[in-house]
Write an enzyme that holds these catalytic residues in place. Structure first.
Site, mmCIF file in Angstrom:
data_model
loop_
_atom_site.group_PDB
_atom_site.id
_atom_site.type_symbol
_atom_site.label_atom_id
_atom_site.label_comp_id
_atom_site.label_asym_id
_atom_site.label_seq_id
_atom_site.Cartn_x
_atom_site.Cartn_y
_atom_site.Cartn_z
ATOM 1 N N TRP A 109 -8.976 82.444 3.276
ATOM 2 C CA TRP A 109 -7.771 83.290 3.229
ATOM 3 C C TRP A 109 -7.561 83.999 4.554
ATOM 4 C CZ3 TRP A 109 -4.935 81.430 -0.254
ATOM 5 C CH2 TRP A 109 -5.464 81.025 -1.483
ATOM 6 N N ASP A 127 -6.393 92.628 3.425
ATOM 7 C CA ASP A 127 -6.098 91.828 2.239
ATOM 8 C C ASP A 127 -7.161 92.197 1.200
ATOM 9 O OD1 ASP A 127 -5.872 89.912 0.265
ATOM 10 O OD2 ASP A 127 -5.976 88.182 1.612
ATOM 11 N N LYS A 160 -5.861 88.747 -9.515
ATOM 12 C CA LYS A 160 -7.322 88.736 -9.568
ATOM 13 C C LYS A 160 -7.853 89.908 -10.402
ATOM 14 C CE LYS A 160 -7.114 85.322 -6.590
ATOM 15 N NZ LYS A 160 -6.848 85.448 -5.166
HETATM 16 C C1 LIG Z 1 -6.206 84.544 -4.042
HETATM 17 C C2 LIG Z 1 -6.202 85.134 -2.699
HETATM 18 C C3 LIG Z 1 -5.106 85.000 -1.829
HETATM 19 C C4 LIG Z 1 -3.899 84.167 -2.174
HETATM 20 O O1 LIG Z 1 -3.106 84.827 -3.081
HETATM 21 P P1 LIG Z 1 -1.698 84.221 -3.542
HETATM 22 O O2 LIG Z 1 -1.163 85.357 -4.357
HETATM 23 O O3 LIG Z 1 -1.987 82.993 -4.317
HETATM 24 O O4 LIG Z 1 -0.888 83.959 -2.334
HETATM 25 C C5 LIG Z 1 -5.161 85.626 -0.609
HETATM 26 N N1 LIG Z 1 -6.224 86.358 -0.250
HETATM 27 C C6 LIG Z 1 -7.292 86.502 -1.046
HETATM 28 C C7 LIG Z 1 -8.448 87.330 -0.586
HETATM 29 C C8 LIG Z 1 -7.313 85.911 -2.291
HETATM 30 O O5 LIG Z 1 -8.385 86.048 -3.102
#
Ligand SMILES: *Cc1c(COP(=O)(O)O)cnc(C)c1O
Length: 356
Positions: free
Chosen positions: A99, A166, A190
């Site tokens: 990511w 993030d 998540k």
């Molecule tokens: C799942 C995830 C993403 C991607 O998220 P989307 O909502 O599918 O774009 C980005 N960063 C991290 C750390 C993630 O776990």
């Protein structure tokens, strides 16, 4: 049979969230309508949006000067929205996984990107330390929890440039000193809500500093000024997010979550250490995630991987297959995963060990 949901995302949600959302799908706030068929401008939904924003701020202890917005597009959309709004000349990125690499790639569309450090050389099995962030960077981007590789930065970093994080997979898993961040964002699927809503916590003074024009929908200011109601927000996911926030507060907030998460993670890591069939994939103990716990078969038992997967699934374990870039297993232990599920997984690992 009871299912134990270790999925990485979308993932387990509190029973409270699912029940309240199911009720609102049938009758939302006594309106006689489903939450899926009301106008987002109705006062009942406006109240949901306001309450979600307020509770988000309260639970994360967000200081003044910050706004919270709920958006579409997923965390992946933030990979471009962050540089669009913040990157004038140069940005710094810490590359700790898939990511983080994707975020870095998008930033390159907007200016110079300095990768201050990367753990790619060892398949992202650790968090790089002792790197230097250029003092003239417009911001420094980190991924606090690397969902795929099971590493986590659980300490709020001190850096001299605006810090962007993030936090898709560890938001609300622990207390965060929000004042150390310029922007915190993540997909909600998540640890908060079903897929479809993305959150961003924005310190307002970092905005308005780039020279380029920003398309309306990609401009954070649009969504701040319109209270996340510039266009139709993801009504159902926002409703569900509010239920999780209510649950979180009732449970004792992020301090209590951290306590539970550490307890669950410690139990499972201890078993991975003890059990001769398995080993952890994270190089240093201090980098181990308390959210996504990755492990593989020990070298001399590699051929048992498929057998263990089948065995675990016969015991009700769901979603423990590791990401293809790591292999093995990944037990995602988000806030809503009960301790009972971790114990059930440990029992399964012990039983499997006895049989071999
Ligand atoms: C799942 C995830 C993403 C991607 O998220 P989307 O909502 O599918 O774009 C980005 N960063 C991290 C750390 C993630 O776990």
């Amino acid at each position: 049979m009871k299912k134990h949901n270790f999925s990485a995302g979308p993932s387990v949600l509190p029973e409270f969230t699912i029940k309240k959302t199911a009720e609102a799908v049938l009758d939302f706030a006594g309106t006689g309508l489903s939450v899926m068929e009301v106008s987002h401008r109705d006062k009942e939904f406006m109240a949901v949006m306001d309450q979600a924003r307020d509770l988000f701020k309260e639970i994360l202890d967000i200081p003044s000067g910050y706004e919270v917005v709920f958006l579409g597009g997923g965390a992946s959309m933030q990979f471009c929205m962050v540089p669009y709004n913040l990157l004038n000349k140069k940005a710094a990125y810490l590359n700790t996984g898939t990511w983080a690499s994707k975020a870095l790639k998008e930033a390159k569309f907007f200016g110079e990107v300095v990768e201050v450090a990367s753990s790619k050389d060892e398949n992202f099995s650790y968090i790089p330390k002792n790197y230097e962030v250029p003092a003239d960077a417009d911001y420094f981007h980190i991924t606090t929890n690397n969902t795929i590789f099971g590493t986590e930065i659980r300490k709020d970093l001190d850096v001299k440039v605006p810090l962007v994080a993030d936090m898709s997979s560890d938001i609300f898993s622990r207390p965060v000193d929000v004042s150390k961040y310029a922007i915190i964002y993540g997909g909600a699927q998540k640890n908060l809500a079903p897929a479809g809503v993305t959150f961003a916590v924005i310190r307002e003074d970092v905005l308005g500093k780039v020279d380029r024009p920003i398309p309306t929908m990609l401009n954070y200011k649009t969504h701040i000024e319109n209270g996340s109601m510039f266009n139709t927000p993801p009504v159902l996911p926002v409703f569900a997010a509010l239920q999780t926030l209510i649950w979180l507060k009732e449970q004792g907030g992020v301090k209590e979550m951290e306590k539970r998460n550490i307890r669950k993670a410690t139990m499972l890591y201890d078993e991975i250490e003890r059990n001769k069939l398995f080993k952890s994939t994270v190089k240093y103990e201090e980098d181990r995630s308390i959210m996504n716990i990755c492990f593989v078969m020990a070298d001399e038992y590699k051929e048992l991987e498929a057998d263990f997967r089948t065995f675990a699934s016969s015991r009700g374990m769901v979603g423990i297959k590791g990401h293809r870039s790591v292999g093995g297993f990944r037990a995602s232990c988000y806030n809503a995963l009960p301790e009972e599920s971790v114990k059930a997984l440990i029992d399964t690992m012990r039983e499997f060990e006895k049989n071999h």
